[in-house]
Design a protein around this motif. Structure first.
Motif, PDB file in Angstrom:
ATOM      1  N   TYR A  39      -7.513  -4.510 -12.159  1.00 47.02           N
ATOM      2  CA  TYR A  39      -7.218  -5.755 -11.441  1.00 47.02           C
ATOM      3  C   TYR A  39      -7.956  -6.944 -12.035  1.00 47.02           C
ATOM      4  O   TYR A  39      -9.117  -6.819 -12.437  1.00 47.02           O
TER       5      TYR A  39
ATOM      6  N   ASP B   6     -13.431 -11.478  -3.842  1.00 47.08           N
ATOM      7  CA  ASP B   6     -12.658 -11.976  -4.992  1.00 47.08           C
ATOM      8  C   ASP B   6     -13.467 -13.016  -5.768  1.00 47.08           C
ATOM      9  O   ASP B   6     -13.436 -13.057  -7.008  1.00 47.08           O
TER      10      ASP B   6
ATOM     11  N   ARG C  41      -3.770  -3.905  -3.931  1.00 45.18           N
ATOM     12  CA  ARG C  41      -4.794  -3.846  -4.981  1.00 45.18           C
ATOM     13  C   ARG C  41      -5.433  -2.460  -5.056  1.00 45.18           C
ATOM     14  O   ARG C  41      -5.553  -1.879  -6.134  1.00 45.18           O
TER      15      ARG C  41
ATOM     16  N   ARG D 298      -2.627  -7.616   0.827  1.00 45.54           N
ATOM     17  CA  ARG D 298      -3.198  -7.884  -0.489  1.00 45.54           C
ATOM     18  C   ARG D 298      -4.175  -6.788  -0.903  1.00 45.54           C
ATOM     19  O   ARG D 298      -4.102  -6.242  -2.012  1.00 45.54           O
ATOM     20  N   SER D 299      -5.103  -6.452  -0.002  1.00 49.57           N
ATOM     21  CA  SER D 299      -6.107  -5.442  -0.332  1.00 49.57           C
ATOM     22  C   SER D 299      -5.476  -4.053  -0.471  1.00 49.57           C
ATOM     23  O   SER D 299      -5.922  -3.241  -1.280  1.00 49.57           O
TER      24      SER D 299
END
Length: 296
Positions: free
Chosen positions: A29, A183, A19, A15-16
């Motif tokens: 984002y 987040d 992104r 995920r990171s």
């Protein structure tokens, strides 16, 4: 450039990575889908986020498009990576190539907008807490949460079909916890709800759950504002970073000590004429640390 994207169905470290690569290439984002977003990057179809964006006639794409653009260092044609073609996926971009070639545009179903299903209150006992106690977020309590979250996240990672290497699992778990907390901070800074973050992550840290509960008391007098919650979240993250780093160092020290003990035992076993069955079992991480210890 011109892409405002949301991620769905990914866990860290993937995920990171997605992104950071998209942001590096000029995209923006968002933690959750809103009217300003242009593109959903989704791991697989029919996630709650996928259905939400599909109903909103948004464009959905697979992660491979991001990776291919990054590898080729240019904007790759998106059509072969589309999971759902909807509104323009890039601000200032007229339409998809398929529409330009004369194919009839897809009609999105007309969906009546409903207010998000959120609990009106948590419980009577929680609603009564008009001034949440600071003791709940005390450093000692946060350190306990960090340790518990680390164990919970490691256990969750180990239960997955595709799990990380044993030597990396603790670091990946710690990164996932901190990314989820970041987040939550990003959402608060953008004046969005933390509740959205708890719905996106499959393994939610305790601190994020507790912050979401505080957010749920916003109808209660003297409840914290988004700004106050953001300050508290940042303070919590700092303590989490310190504690998770300390726990990692303690594990490394124990592993190094076990490696030394194993080396000493093996040496004494050889001297006493013992066979190889008397040596201890070691993980790859312990062997690596033992090797570094010996060479240094």
């Amino acid at each position: 450039e011109g892409v405002v994207f949301v991620l769905s169905g990914f866990v860290n470290p993937e995920r990171s990575t997605l992104r950071s690569r998209a942001i590096e290439m000029g995209a923006n984002y968002q933690a959750d889908w809103n009217s300003n977003c242009t593109l959903l990057v989704c791991a697989f179809p029919n996630t709650p986020k996928f259905r939400q964006v599909e109903a909103d006639c948004g464009t959905i794409v697979s992660k491979e498009w991001i990776l291919e653009c990054y590898n080729q260092k240019k904007l790759v044609d998106i059509d072969s990576y589309l999971m759902h073609a909807g509104k323009p996926w890039r601000k200032g971009y007229i339409s998809h190539k398929t529409s330009q070639e004369g194919s009839p545009p897809r009609k999105c179903p007309k969906v009546e907008k409903q207010s998000p299903s959120r609990p009106t209150s948590f419980t009577s006992s929680k609603s009564k807490a008009s001034n949440p106690s600071k003791e709940k977020f005390s450093p000692s309590e946060l350190k306990k949460w960090a340790a518990d979250d680390l164990k919970k996240t490691i256990s969750w990672l180990e239960s997955q079909e595709e799990k990380p290497e044993q030597s990396e699992i603790k670091q990946i778990a710690a990164e996932g916890i901190l990314t989820c907390l970041q987040d939550a901070i990003d959402s608060l800074e953008q004046n969005q709800d933390i509740q959205q973050i708890t719905e996106q992550w499959q393994c939610v840290p305790r601190v994020v759950e507790e912050l979401a509960k505080l957010e749920g008391t916003k109808k209660v007098p003297a409840s914290p504002s988004k700004k106050d919650l953001c300050k508290r979240a940042k303070a919590c993250k700092k303590i989490y970073e310190e504690e998770l780093g300390k726990l990692d160092n303690e594990t490394r020290e124990k592993t190094t000590q076990r490696a030394k003990d194993g080396r000493n035992k093996a040496t004494s076993s050889d001297a006493a004429g013992y066979d190889s069955e008397e040596t201890i079992e070691m993980t790859e991480e312990e062997i690596d640390l033992a090797y570094k210890s010996i060479t240094s």
